[in-house]
Scaffold this motif. Structure first.
Motif, PDB file in Angstrom:
ATOM      1  N   MET A 127      59.290  14.096  -1.431  1.00 40.01           N
ATOM      2  CA  MET A 127      60.067  14.304  -0.203  1.00 40.01           C
ATOM      3  C   MET A 127      61.451  13.652  -0.271  1.00 40.01           C
ATOM      4  O   MET A 127      62.153  13.583   0.734  1.00 40.01           O
ATOM      5  CB  MET A 127      59.297  13.787   1.019  1.00 40.01           C
ATOM      6  N   LEU A 128      61.875  13.233  -1.459  1.00 42.13           N
ATOM      7  CA  LEU A 128      63.157  12.541  -1.577  1.00 42.13           C
ATOM      8  C   LEU A 128      64.335  13.389  -1.103  1.00 42.13           C
ATOM      9  O   LEU A 128      65.312  12.865  -0.571  1.00 42.13           O
ATOM     10  CB  LEU A 128      63.392  12.098  -3.023  1.00 42.13           C
ATOM     11  N   GLU A 129      64.247  14.708  -1.294  1.00 41.78           N
ATOM     12  CA  GLU A 129      65.349  15.590  -0.869  1.00 41.78           C
ATOM     13  C   GLU A 129      65.615  15.526   0.624  1.00 41.78           C
ATOM     14  O   GLU A 129      66.708  15.872   1.075  1.00 41.78           O
ATOM     15  CB  GLU A 129      65.058  17.043  -1.263  1.00 41.78           C
ATOM     16  N   GLU A 130      64.627  15.088   1.385  1.00 46.57           N
ATOM     17  CA  GLU A 130      64.759  15.042   2.842  1.00 46.57           C
ATOM     18  C   GLU A 130      65.438  13.757   3.328  1.00 46.57           C
ATOM     19  O   GLU A 130      65.667  13.600   4.531  1.00 46.57           O
ATOM     20  CB  GLU A 130      63.368  15.136   3.499  1.00 46.57           C
ATOM     21  N   PHE A 131      65.749  12.858   2.404  1.00 45.31           N
ATOM     22  CA  PHE A 131      66.233  11.530   2.776  1.00 45.31           C
ATOM     23  C   PHE A 131      67.562  11.190   2.118  1.00 45.31           C
ATOM     24  O   PHE A 131      67.949  11.773   1.104  1.00 45.31           O
ATOM     25  CB  PHE A 131      65.183  10.471   2.409  1.00 45.31           C
ATOM     26  N   ASP A 132      68.243  10.219   2.726  1.00 42.50           N
ATOM     27  CA  ASP A 132      69.506   9.706   2.207  1.00 42.50           C
ATOM     28  C   ASP A 132      69.339   8.328   1.569  1.00 42.50           C
ATOM     29  O   ASP A 132      70.213   7.894   0.818  1.00 42.50           O
ATOM     30  CB  ASP A 132      70.527   9.603   3.351  1.00 42.50           C
ATOM     31  N   GLU A 133      68.228   7.677   1.888  1.00 36.70           N
ATOM     32  CA  GLU A 133      68.064   6.281   1.484  1.00 36.70           C
ATOM     33  C   GLU A 133      66.568   5.962   1.382  1.00 36.70           C
ATOM     34  O   GLU A 133      65.764   6.468   2.168  1.00 36.70           O
ATOM     35  CB  GLU A 133      68.701   5.399   2.566  1.00 36.70           C
ATOM     36  N   VAL A 134      66.212   5.131   0.411  1.00 36.33           N
ATOM     37  CA  VAL A 134      64.853   4.587   0.304  1.00 36.33           C
ATOM     38  C   VAL A 134      64.970   3.071   0.216  1.00 36.33           C
ATOM     39  O   VAL A 134      65.717   2.549  -0.610  1.00 36.33           O
ATOM     40  CB  VAL A 134      64.091   5.121  -0.923  1.00 36.33           C
ATOM     41  N   LEU A 135      64.240   2.386   1.083  1.00 39.53           N
ATOM     42  CA  LEU A 135      64.270   0.918   1.115  1.00 39.53           C
ATOM     43  C   LEU A 135      62.961   0.376   0.542  1.00 39.53           C
ATOM     44  O   LEU A 135      61.884   0.592   1.104  1.00 39.53           O
ATOM     45  CB  LEU A 135      64.453   0.426   2.553  1.00 39.53           C
ATOM     46  N   VAL A 136      63.071  -0.304  -0.582  1.00 42.09           N
ATOM     47  CA  VAL A 136      61.917  -0.945  -1.207  1.00 42.09           C
ATOM     48  C   VAL A 136      61.847  -2.381  -0.696  1.00 42.09           C
ATOM     49  O   VAL A 136      62.791  -3.155  -0.848  1.00 42.09           O
ATOM     50  CB  VAL A 136      62.043  -0.925  -2.746  1.00 42.09           C
ATOM     51  N   MET A 137      60.724  -2.737  -0.089  1.00 39.66           N
ATOM     52  CA  MET A 137      60.525  -4.110   0.386  1.00 39.66           C
ATOM     53  C   MET A 137      60.026  -4.972  -0.764  1.00 39.66           C
ATOM     54  O   MET A 137      58.975  -4.698  -1.348  1.00 39.66           O
ATOM     55  CB  MET A 137      59.523  -4.142   1.536  1.00 39.66           C
ATOM     56  N   SER A 138      60.782  -6.015  -1.067  1.00 36.04           N
ATOM     57  CA  SER A 138      60.397  -6.941  -2.143  1.00 36.04           C
ATOM     58  C   SER A 138      59.848  -8.254  -1.578  1.00 36.04           C
ATOM     59  O   SER A 138      59.765  -9.265  -2.282  1.00 36.04           O
ATOM     60  CB  SER A 138      61.584  -7.202  -3.072  1.00 36.04           C
ATOM     61  N   VAL A 139      59.470  -8.200  -0.292  1.00 37.01           N
ATOM     62  CA  VAL A 139      58.640  -9.223   0.366  1.00 37.01           C
ATOM     63  C   VAL A 139      57.806  -8.471   1.395  1.00 37.01           C
ATOM     64  O   VAL A 139      58.070  -7.304   1.690  1.00 37.01           O
ATOM     65  CB  VAL A 139      59.476 -10.314   1.101  1.00 37.01           C
ATOM     66  N   GLU A 140      56.806  -9.128   1.970  1.00 38.50           N
ATOM     67  CA  GLU A 140      56.089  -8.531   3.080  1.00 38.50           C
ATOM     68  C   GLU A 140      57.017  -8.491   4.299  1.00 38.50           C
ATOM     69  O   GLU A 140      57.614  -9.518   4.647  1.00 38.50           O
ATOM     70  CB  GLU A 140      54.826  -9.340   3.412  1.00 38.50           C
ATOM     71  N   PRO A 141      57.174  -7.341   4.930  1.00 37.37           N
ATOM     72  CA  PRO A 141      58.106  -7.259   6.056  1.00 37.37           C
ATOM     73  C   PRO A 141      57.649  -8.090   7.251  1.00 37.37           C
ATOM     74  O   PRO A 141      56.457  -8.254   7.482  1.00 37.37           O
ATOM     75  CB  PRO A 141      58.123  -5.769   6.393  1.00 37.37           C
ATOM     76  N   GLY A 142      58.629  -8.622   7.965  1.00 37.62           N
ATOM     77  CA  GLY A 142      58.311  -9.334   9.190  1.00 37.62           C
ATOM     78  C   GLY A 142      58.919 -10.714   9.318  1.00 37.62           C
ATOM     79  O   GLY A 142      59.100 -11.206  10.416  1.00 37.62           O
ATOM     80  N   PHE A 143      59.253 -11.329   8.200  1.00 37.57           N
ATOM     81  CA  PHE A 143      59.821 -12.673   8.229  1.00 37.57           C
ATOM     82  C   PHE A 143      60.931 -12.798   7.194  1.00 37.57           C
ATOM     83  O   PHE A 143      60.826 -12.247   6.103  1.00 37.57           O
ATOM     84  CB  PHE A 143      58.750 -13.738   7.934  1.00 37.57           C
ATOM     85  N   GLY A 144      61.977 -13.550   7.527  1.00 36.68           N
ATOM     86  CA  GLY A 144      63.024 -13.832   6.572  1.00 36.68           C
ATOM     87  C   GLY A 144      62.657 -15.020   5.697  1.00 36.68           C
ATOM     88  O   GLY A 144      61.710 -15.750   5.970  1.00 36.68           O
ATOM     89  N   GLY A 145      63.414 -15.204   4.618  1.00 28.68           N
ATOM     90  CA  GLY A 145      63.279 -16.396   3.791  1.00 28.68           C
ATOM     91  C   GLY A 145      62.115 -16.408   2.819  1.00 28.68           C
ATOM     92  O   GLY A 145      61.795 -17.458   2.260  1.00 28.68           O
ATOM     93  N   GLN A 146      61.479 -15.246   2.582  1.00 28.10           N
ATOM     94  CA  GLN A 146      60.357 -15.212   1.641  1.00 28.10           C
ATOM     95  C   GLN A 146      60.859 -15.092   0.202  1.00 28.10           C
ATOM     96  O   GLN A 146      61.994 -14.719  -0.050  1.00 28.10           O
ATOM     97  CB  GLN A 146      59.442 -14.022   1.956  1.00 28.10           C
ATOM     98  N   SER A 147      59.958 -15.366  -0.731  1.00 21.62           N
ATOM     99  CA  SER A 147      60.311 -15.292  -2.149  1.00 21.62           C
ATOM    100  C   SER A 147      60.256 -13.851  -2.655  1.00 21.62           C
ATOM    101  O   SER A 147      59.372 -13.071  -2.284  1.00 21.62           O
ATOM    102  CB  SER A 147      59.348 -16.146  -2.984  1.00 21.62           C
ATOM    103  N   PHE A 148      61.197 -13.530  -3.502  1.00 23.15           N
ATOM    104  CA  PHE A 148      61.331 -12.220  -4.131  1.00 23.15           C
ATOM    105  C   PHE A 148      60.086 -11.879  -4.956  1.00 23.15           C
ATOM    106  O   PHE A 148      59.556 -12.733  -5.671  1.00 23.15           O
ATOM    107  CB  PHE A 148      62.575 -12.246  -5.014  1.00 23.15           C
ATOM    108  N   MET A 149      59.625 -10.627  -4.854  1.00 23.43           N
ATOM    109  CA  MET A 149      58.461 -10.157  -5.605  1.00 23.43           C
ATOM    110  C   MET A 149      58.946  -9.233  -6.722  1.00 23.43           C
ATOM    111  O   MET A 149      59.174  -8.039  -6.495  1.00 23.43           O
ATOM    112  CB  MET A 149      57.498  -9.420  -4.668  1.00 23.43           C
ATOM    113  N   PRO A 150      59.126  -9.756  -7.942  1.00 18.99           N
ATOM    114  CA  PRO A 150      59.720  -8.946  -9.013  1.00 18.99           C
ATOM    115  C   PRO A 150      58.886  -7.732  -9.409  1.00 18.99           C
ATOM    116  O   PRO A 150      59.436  -6.762  -9.947  1.00 18.99           O
ATOM    117  CB  PRO A 150      59.852  -9.937 -10.185  1.00 18.99           C
TER     118      PRO A 150
END
Length: 219
Positions: A127-150
């Motif tokens: 479904m990528l053709e239907e979108f302009d942007e994809v956001l990959v979360m490299s932490v669990e969403p909901g809180f700031g200041g978490q460690s990067f998940m490589p």
């Protein structure tokens, strides 16, 4: 498609008591990232359309609005009206992401989708053709200041390959633990846009932090 790095400071890490000043302090950024949390989809609460509208009035930068909320289809119009340039919603929160993307695009707003760390990207490549942007979360969403998940960079590489092979104009954005120590590896994996909270607003000069992150991503 080779792009200049897009740096998007997250106002979640800003001082809310002087939000206009905090937004102005990063006027050299490319976008302003606005995190919307409902206390249901994620276990935290942030702000809503009124604050988004106030931010829109205080900057000429595009607003990259990330909806970490349940039933986003019920709320997107509020954020369109508030001045969002792009509205990103979670595929885990809606039954028909393509229909929602088409609603956004028909309103003249860019459409983005996001995936949590535990959500595989492969089911959504068609479904990528239907979108302009994809956001990959490299932490669990909901809180700031978490460690990067490589390990989440594997999704970025999969997206980069799919987008490039199909010649699509879709921005890959990453959010979570992005800092001077992690932005280069995210860029190397194929990210175009980088959300940074404490790595910008936790520095003595947020504007200088934006410039430094852009340089590191450009390498």
């Amino acid at each position: 498609m080779q792009r200049k790095p897009i740096i998007a400071p997250s106002i979640l890490a800003a001082d809310f008591s002087k939000l206009g000043t905090e937004v102005e302090a990063v006027s050299n950024a490319d976008w302003i990232h606005v995190d919307i949390m409902d206390g249901h989809f994620v276990p935290n609460l942030s702000f809503g359309p009124d604050v988004t509208k106030a931010v829109h009035k205080s900057t000429s930068l595009p607003l990259d609005v990330h909806l970490m909320i349940e039933a986003p289809e019920k709320w997107v119009q509020h954020y369109i009206d508030a001045g969002a340039h792009c509205v990103i919603f979670h595929v885990e929160a809606t039954d028909d992401p393509v229909a929602l993307a088409r609603t956004l695009r028909s309103a003249g707003v860019r459409a983005g989708f996001s995936v949590k760390p535990g959500t595989p990207i492969e089911p959504y490549l068609d479904m990528l053709e239907e979108f302009d942007e994809v956001l990959v979360m490299s932490v669990e969403p909901g809180f700031g200041g978490q460690s990067f998940m490589p390990d989440q960079l594997a999704k970025v590489r999969t997206l980069r390959t799919a987008i490039d092979e199909r010649g699509l104009d879709v921005i890959i954005e990453i959010d979570g633990g992005i800092s001077a120590d992690t932005i280069a590896q995210a860029a190397e994996a194929g990210c175009d846009a980088f959300v940074a909270g404490s790595a910008v607003y936790g520095k003595p000069s947020p504007a200088q932090a934006v410039d430094e992150l852009r340089k590191l991503a450009s390498r």
